[in-house]
Design a protein around this motif. Structure first.
Motif, PDB file in Angstrom:
ATOM      1  N   CYS A 262       0.820  -1.220   0.000  1.00 42.07           N
ATOM      2  CA  CYS A 262       0.000   0.000   0.000  1.00 42.07           C
ATOM      3  C   CYS A 262       0.851   1.267   0.000  1.00 42.07           C
ATOM      4  CB  CYS A 262      -0.940  -0.004   1.202  1.00 42.07           C
ATOM      5  SG  CYS A 262      -0.099   0.204   2.802  1.00 42.07           S
ATOM      6  N   LEU A 263       2.165   1.123   0.098  1.00 48.19           N
ATOM      7  CA  LEU A 263       3.134   2.227   0.049  1.00 48.19           C
ATOM      8  C   LEU A 263       3.134   3.097   1.306  1.00 48.19           C
ATOM      9  CD1 LEU A 263       2.653   3.390  -3.676  1.00 48.19           C
ATOM     10  CD2 LEU A 263       4.217   1.657  -2.761  1.00 48.19           C
ATOM     11  N   TRP A 264       2.426   2.656   2.350  1.00 45.07           N
ATOM     12  CA  TRP A 264       2.346   3.498   3.543  1.00 45.07           C
ATOM     13  C   TRP A 264       3.703   3.615   4.244  1.00 45.07           C
ATOM     14  CZ3 TRP A 264      -1.292   6.791   3.938  1.00 45.07           C
ATOM     15  CH2 TRP A 264      -1.497   7.484   5.143  1.00 45.07           C
ATOM     16  N   TYR A 265       4.610   2.697   3.977  1.00 47.98           N
ATOM     17  CA  TYR A 265       5.942   2.779   4.580  1.00 47.98           C
ATOM     18  C   TYR A 265       6.650   4.068   4.181  1.00 47.98           C
ATOM     19  CZ  TYR A 265       8.201   1.749   0.121  1.00 47.98           C
ATOM     20  OH  TYR A 265       8.647   1.825  -1.179  1.00 47.98           O
ATOM     21  N   THR A 266       6.248   4.682   3.053  1.00 45.93           N
ATOM     22  CA  THR A 266       6.875   5.935   2.641  1.00 45.93           C
ATOM     23  C   THR A 266       6.409   7.110   3.490  1.00 45.93           C
ATOM     24  OG1 THR A 266       5.160   6.445   0.994  1.00 45.93           O
ATOM     25  CG2 THR A 266       7.022   5.095   0.260  1.00 45.93           C
ATOM     26  N   VAL A 267       5.282   6.924   4.196  1.00 46.13           N
ATOM     27  CA  VAL A 267       4.745   7.984   5.061  1.00 46.13           C
ATOM     28  C   VAL A 267       5.233   7.793   6.498  1.00 46.13           C
ATOM     29  CG1 VAL A 267       2.631   9.042   5.964  1.00 46.13           C
ATOM     30  CG2 VAL A 267       2.722   8.239   3.581  1.00 46.13           C
ATOM     31  N   THR A 268       5.138   6.575   6.992  1.00 46.84           N
ATOM     32  CA  THR A 268       5.585   6.277   8.361  1.00 46.84           C
ATOM     33  C   THR A 268       6.585   5.113   8.306  1.00 46.84           C
ATOM     34  OG1 THR A 268       3.703   4.794   8.690  1.00 46.84           O
ATOM     35  CG2 THR A 268       3.434   7.082   9.416  1.00 46.84           C
ATOM     36  N   PRO A 269       7.808   5.359   7.821  1.00 48.53           N
ATOM     37  CA  PRO A 269       8.778   4.262   7.674  1.00 48.53           C
ATOM     38  C   PRO A 269       9.138   3.597   8.993  1.00 48.53           C
ATOM     39  CG  PRO A 269       9.826   6.403   7.373  1.00 48.53           C
ATOM     40  CD  PRO A 269       8.351   6.655   7.404  1.00 48.53           C
ATOM     41  N   GLN A 270       8.987   4.316  10.100  1.00 48.87           N
ATOM     42  CA  GLN A 270       9.315   3.749  11.403  1.00 48.87           C
ATOM     43  C   GLN A 270       8.232   2.803  11.903  1.00 48.87           C
ATOM     44  OE1 GLN A 270       8.270   6.736  10.737  1.00 48.87           O
ATOM     45  NE2 GLN A 270       6.672   7.320  12.203  1.00 48.87           N
ATOM     46  N   ARG A 271       7.069   2.803  11.234  1.00 51.48           N
ATOM     47  CA  ARG A 271       5.971   1.949  11.686  1.00 51.48           C
ATOM     48  C   ARG A 271       5.245   1.353  10.482  1.00 51.48           C
ATOM     49  NH1 ARG A 271       0.514   3.718  14.897  1.00 51.48           N
ATOM     50  NH2 ARG A 271      -0.112   1.641  15.561  1.00 51.48           N
ATOM     51  N   PRO A 272       5.841   0.359   9.846  1.00 44.16           N
ATOM     52  CA  PRO A 272       5.181  -0.260   8.689  1.00 44.16           C
ATOM     53  C   PRO A 272       3.929  -1.018   9.111  1.00 44.16           C
ATOM     54  CG  PRO A 272       7.095  -1.525   9.325  1.00 44.16           C
ATOM     55  CD  PRO A 272       7.127  -0.279  10.159  1.00 44.16           C
ATOM     56  N   CYS A 273       3.018  -1.198   8.175  1.00 41.78           N
ATOM     57  CA  CYS A 273       1.801  -1.961   8.447  1.00 41.78           C
ATOM     58  C   CYS A 273       2.165  -3.382   8.887  1.00 41.78           C
ATOM     59  CB  CYS A 273       0.927  -2.037   7.201  1.00 41.78           C
ATOM     60  SG  CYS A 273       0.494  -0.447   6.485  1.00 41.78           S
ATOM     61  N   THR A 275       0.791  -5.983   8.014  1.00 39.01           N
ATOM     62  CA  THR A 275       0.637  -6.896   6.870  1.00 39.01           C
ATOM     63  C   THR A 275       1.543  -6.506   5.703  1.00 39.01           C
ATOM     64  OG1 THR A 275      -1.214  -5.538   6.092  1.00 39.01           O
ATOM     65  CG2 THR A 275      -1.758  -7.449   7.457  1.00 39.01           C
ATOM     66  N   CYS A 276       2.510  -5.634   5.934  1.00 40.70           N
ATOM     67  CA  CYS A 276       3.355  -5.105   4.862  1.00 40.70           C
ATOM     68  C   CYS A 276       4.237  -6.196   4.249  1.00 40.70           C
ATOM     69  CB  CYS A 276       4.237  -3.979   5.398  1.00 40.70           C
ATOM     70  SG  CYS A 276       5.311  -3.236   4.133  1.00 40.70           S
ATOM     71  N   PRO A 277       4.246  -6.333   2.929  1.00 43.18           N
ATOM     72  CA  PRO A 277       5.111  -7.334   2.293  1.00 43.18           C
ATOM     73  C   PRO A 277       6.584  -7.001   2.419  1.00 43.18           C
ATOM     74  CG  PRO A 277       3.985  -6.018   0.633  1.00 43.18           C
ATOM     75  CD  PRO A 277       3.375  -5.656   1.951  1.00 43.18           C
ATOM     76  N   ARG A 278       6.903  -5.743   2.769  1.00 36.24           N
ATOM     77  CA  ARG A 278       8.313  -5.339   2.923  1.00 36.24           C
ATOM     78  C   ARG A 278       8.915  -5.798   4.242  1.00 36.24           C
ATOM     79  NH1 ARG A 278      10.230  -1.292  -0.350  1.00 36.24           N
ATOM     80  NH2 ARG A 278      11.582  -0.554   1.332  1.00 36.24           N
ATOM     81  N   ARG A 279       8.112  -6.342   5.131  1.00 27.99           N
ATOM     82  CA  ARG A 279       8.647  -6.770   6.426  1.00 27.99           C
ATOM     83  C   ARG A 279       9.706  -7.861   6.274  1.00 27.99           C
ATOM     84  NH1 ARG A 279       6.522  -5.808  11.443  1.00 27.99           N
ATOM     85  NH2 ARG A 279       4.898  -4.230  11.498  1.00 27.99           N
ATOM     86  N   GLY A 280       9.613  -8.622   5.203  1.00 28.55           N
ATOM     87  CA  GLY A 280      10.597  -9.679   4.974  1.00 28.55           C
ATOM     88  C   GLY A 280      11.817  -9.206   4.197  1.00 28.55           C
ATOM     89  N   ILE A 281      11.856  -7.864   3.897  1.00 28.29           N
ATOM     90  CA  ILE A 281      12.969  -7.304   3.116  1.00 28.29           C
ATOM     91  C   ILE A 281      13.915  -6.613   4.074  1.00 28.29           C
ATOM     92  CG2 ILE A 281      13.607  -5.690   1.310  1.00 28.29           C
ATOM     93  CD1 ILE A 281      10.814  -6.051   0.129  1.00 28.29           C
TER      94      ILE A 281
END
Length: 282
Positions: A262-273, A275-281
């Motif tokens: 959902c790209l929300w990590y670009t708004v709050t990078p310190q608190r990813p969702c 369910t974020c697929p980037r958590r494994g990156i």
């Protein structure tokens, strides 16, 4: 947030039930479940300046206005001016979530699938109101409304699931395509987003009605993977350590990884969702 909502297994229908009665009965449980977010009204028609799928497809200026509004809302709330594609993703997410749950909610709660055309659903952001006007309902044999005008009966649960997937895809397909240039994403990505919104609408309704376990099982069967045009599967798994930590959406019985970021990590990078697929990156 609301907690348990009583939803009858079989909805009684008066002998002289009108179309409006059937719609109110079909949407009663969903309207209560969505009440912390929006007011939902089952009405015979929509119009005016409310945002419909048909307007979104036809009106490029309206799409830009919604992205502008999302940009302002994010900047005012988080103090960060989002990228244009991030604001577009936020605007599309809001519309797609509500449009999908307007069809999946009655399926989950009442075993009925409303077929809602792009001019039969509207979101009024100013009043936080959804209005729905299905062209017809699909239901199972034995439903009290089965013999009423505007209701179509399908043979079994699998056919009802297929009808839900088809109804949501028919509604969202042109909307996704219209937003795609603003998102700078390909077809596969936007249909992954559609699968996410369909899944997470069912999950949300299950959680606020005290039926999360049933909702997770229902979503997994609805979207097991291999159901084009939707990309990916609901893909739920037990929460485990994430639940014990009380981590956002993971603080329930199950969690999942979104198919489309959902790209929300670009708004709050310190608190990813959660369910974020980037958590494994790394």
């Amino acid at each position: 947030m609301t907690t348990a909502v009583a939803v009858p297994g079989a909805l009684a229908v008066p002998e002289a039930a009108s179309r409006a009665d059937v719609l109110r009965g079909t949407y009663a449980g969903l309207a209560e479940a969505l009440r912390p977010l929006v007011r939902l009204e089952a009405v015979p028609r929509v119009g005016g300046e409310r945002v419909t799928g048909e307007r979104l497809v036809r009106d490029a200026a309206l799409r830009e206005q919604l992205v502008d509004a999302a940009e302002r809302r994010i900047a005012d709330t988080y103090g960060v001016t989002p990228r244009r594609d991030v604001a577009a993703m936020d605007a599309l997410h809001q519309y797609a979530f509500y449009a999908a749950v307007a069809m999946s909610g009655p399926w989950f709660l009442a075993h009925r699938v409303p077929w809602i055309g792009r001019d039969g659903f509207a979101h009024d952001g100013a009043s936080d109101t959804l209005t729905v006007a299905p062209s017809h309902l699909l239901c199972l044999p034995g439903d009290p409304v089965a013999a009423l005008p505007g209701v179509r009966v399908v043979a079994d649960e699998e056919r009802l699931r297929a009808a839900l997937r088809e109804a949501v895809a028919d509604h969202l397909g042109p909307v996704l395509e219209a937003f795609r240039p603003l998102l700078r994403r390909g077809t596969r990505a936007v249909w992954g987003l559609a699968a996410d919104e369909l899944t997470e609408g069912i999950w949300y309704v299950g959680r606020v009605t005290g039926q999360e376990r049933r909702a997770v099982a229902a979503a997994d069967v609805l979207l097991p993977g291999g159901t084009p045009p939707f990309v990916g599967a609901a893909g739920f798994r037990p929460c485990g350590a994430a639940a014990a930590a009380g981590e956002g959406d993971a603080a329930g019985e199950a969690t999942r990884t979104r198919i489309n970021c959902c790209l929300w990590y670009t708004v709050t990078p310190q608190r990813p969702c959660s369910t974020c697929p980037r958590r494994g990156i790394s």
